[in-house]
Scaffold this motif. Sequence first.
Motif, mmCIF file in Angstrom:
data_model
loop_
_atom_site.group_PDB
_atom_site.id
_atom_site.type_symbol
_atom_site.label_atom_id
_atom_site.label_comp_id
_atom_site.label_asym_id
_atom_site.label_seq_id
_atom_site.Cartn_x
_atom_site.Cartn_y
_atom_site.Cartn_z
ATOM 1 N N PHE A 170 106.201 112.389 -37.062
ATOM 2 C CA PHE A 170 107.258 112.007 -37.873
ATOM 3 C C PHE A 170 107.753 110.606 -37.312
ATOM 4 N N VAL A 171 108.178 109.512 -38.479
ATOM 5 C CA VAL A 171 109.651 109.050 -38.712
ATOM 6 C C VAL A 171 110.379 109.305 -40.098
ATOM 7 N N LEU A 172 111.818 109.358 -39.536
ATOM 8 C CA LEU A 172 112.422 109.649 -40.821
ATOM 9 C C LEU A 172 113.040 108.753 -42.244
ATOM 10 N N GLU A 173 112.413 109.393 -43.429
ATOM 11 C CA GLU A 173 112.091 107.872 -44.064
ATOM 12 C C GLU A 173 113.236 107.128 -44.456
ATOM 13 N N PRO A 174 114.564 107.146 -43.821
ATOM 14 C CA PRO A 174 114.981 105.929 -44.233
ATOM 15 C C PRO A 174 114.938 104.565 -42.598
ATOM 16 N N PHE A 175 114.368 104.929 -41.397
ATOM 17 C CA PHE A 175 113.536 103.993 -40.664
ATOM 18 C C PHE A 175 112.092 103.762 -40.911
ATOM 19 N N ARG A 176 111.223 104.575 -41.774
ATOM 20 C CA ARG A 176 110.101 103.753 -42.048
ATOM 21 C C ARG A 176 109.913 102.517 -42.341
ATOM 22 N N GLY A 177 108.528 101.829 -42.280
ATOM 23 C CA GLY A 177 108.658 100.649 -42.591
ATOM 24 C C GLY A 177 109.538 99.226 -41.566
ATOM 25 N N GLN A 178 109.493 99.565 -40.885
ATOM 26 C CA GLN A 178 109.713 99.113 -39.595
ATOM 27 C C GLN A 178 108.594 99.045 -38.309
ATOM 28 N N GLY A 179 107.889 99.115 -38.273
ATOM 29 C CA GLY A 179 106.911 99.434 -37.040
ATOM 30 C C GLY A 179 107.438 101.179 -35.873
ATOM 31 N N LEU A 180 107.901 101.413 -36.669
ATOM 32 C CA LEU A 180 108.099 102.725 -35.679
ATOM 33 C C LEU A 180 107.488 103.260 -35.305
ATOM 34 N N GLY A 181 106.991 103.789 -36.058
ATOM 35 C CA GLY A 181 105.388 104.761 -36.596
ATOM 36 C C GLY A 181 103.807 104.779 -35.156
ATOM 37 N N LYS A 182 104.254 102.618 -35.482
ATOM 38 C CA LYS A 182 103.607 101.915 -34.307
ATOM 39 C C LYS A 182 103.497 101.834 -33.705
ATOM 40 N N TRP A 183 105.043 101.969 -33.092
ATOM 41 C CA TRP A 183 105.572 101.646 -31.909
ATOM 42 C C TRP A 183 105.240 103.309 -31.197
ATOM 43 N N LEU A 184 105.899 104.183 -32.153
ATOM 44 C CA LEU A 184 105.079 105.555 -31.476
ATOM 45 C C LEU A 184 104.063 105.801 -31.178
ATOM 46 N N LEU A 185 103.417 105.678 -32.020
ATOM 47 C CA LEU A 185 101.797 105.625 -31.431
ATOM 48 C C LEU A 185 101.247 104.630 -30.251
ATOM 49 N N LYS A 186 101.897 103.950 -30.169
ATOM 50 C CA LYS A 186 101.160 102.692 -29.226
ATOM 51 C C LYS A 186 101.950 103.348 -27.707
ATOM 52 N N THR A 187 103.077 104.099 -28.100
ATOM 53 C CA THR A 187 104.029 104.432 -26.441
ATOM 54 C C THR A 187 102.554 105.803 -26.347
ATOM 55 N N ILE A 188 102.423 106.946 -27.348
ATOM 56 C CA ILE A 188 102.023 108.113 -26.769
ATOM 57 C C ILE A 188 100.548 107.589 -26.580
ATOM 58 N N THR A 189 99.658 106.373 -26.869
ATOM 59 C CA THR A 189 98.325 106.201 -26.608
ATOM 60 C C THR A 189 97.885 105.496 -25.185
ATOM 61 N N SER A 190 99.766 104.411 -25.505
ATOM 62 C CA SER A 190 99.392 104.007 -23.214
ATOM 63 C C SER A 190 100.394 104.532 -22.739
#
Length: 143
Positions: A80-100
Amino acid sequence: MLREWLQGEYSISTDINQLNLNVIHQFLSNSYWGKGLSLEVLQLSIQNSLVFGLYQGKQQIGFARLVTDYATFAYVADVFVLEPFRGQGLGKWLLKTITSHPELQGLRRWLLATQDAHELYRQFGFTELNYPNRFMEKWDAPI
């Protein structure tokens, strides 16, 4: 091995000691997949997982954990990414970090469950099960 990634004012860390359990518990215990999750169960799940805390400065703004053997299998959970921080690509960065993550390369199978984020996970190579008839589950809804 502890790892940290930086991107501007944001960071991702695998350091379990940086986690804000109150933020994580508040979010997960109110999510569709973790409704009613006790703090004790959360703590046990974190102790037995590879965790990824997402931070703005020292403030916890997101989280994910992996259940893995580091050799053949990983299950992605509690993203999860908290609501106020969504839409900035942080979830994608988190998943990229995990999978790489260097210690997770060459795994035979990654799994996750989602009700509403299929398109996000597809961007990282996740698809519906190739052989759903091979998978079984033992489900106990109350956590």
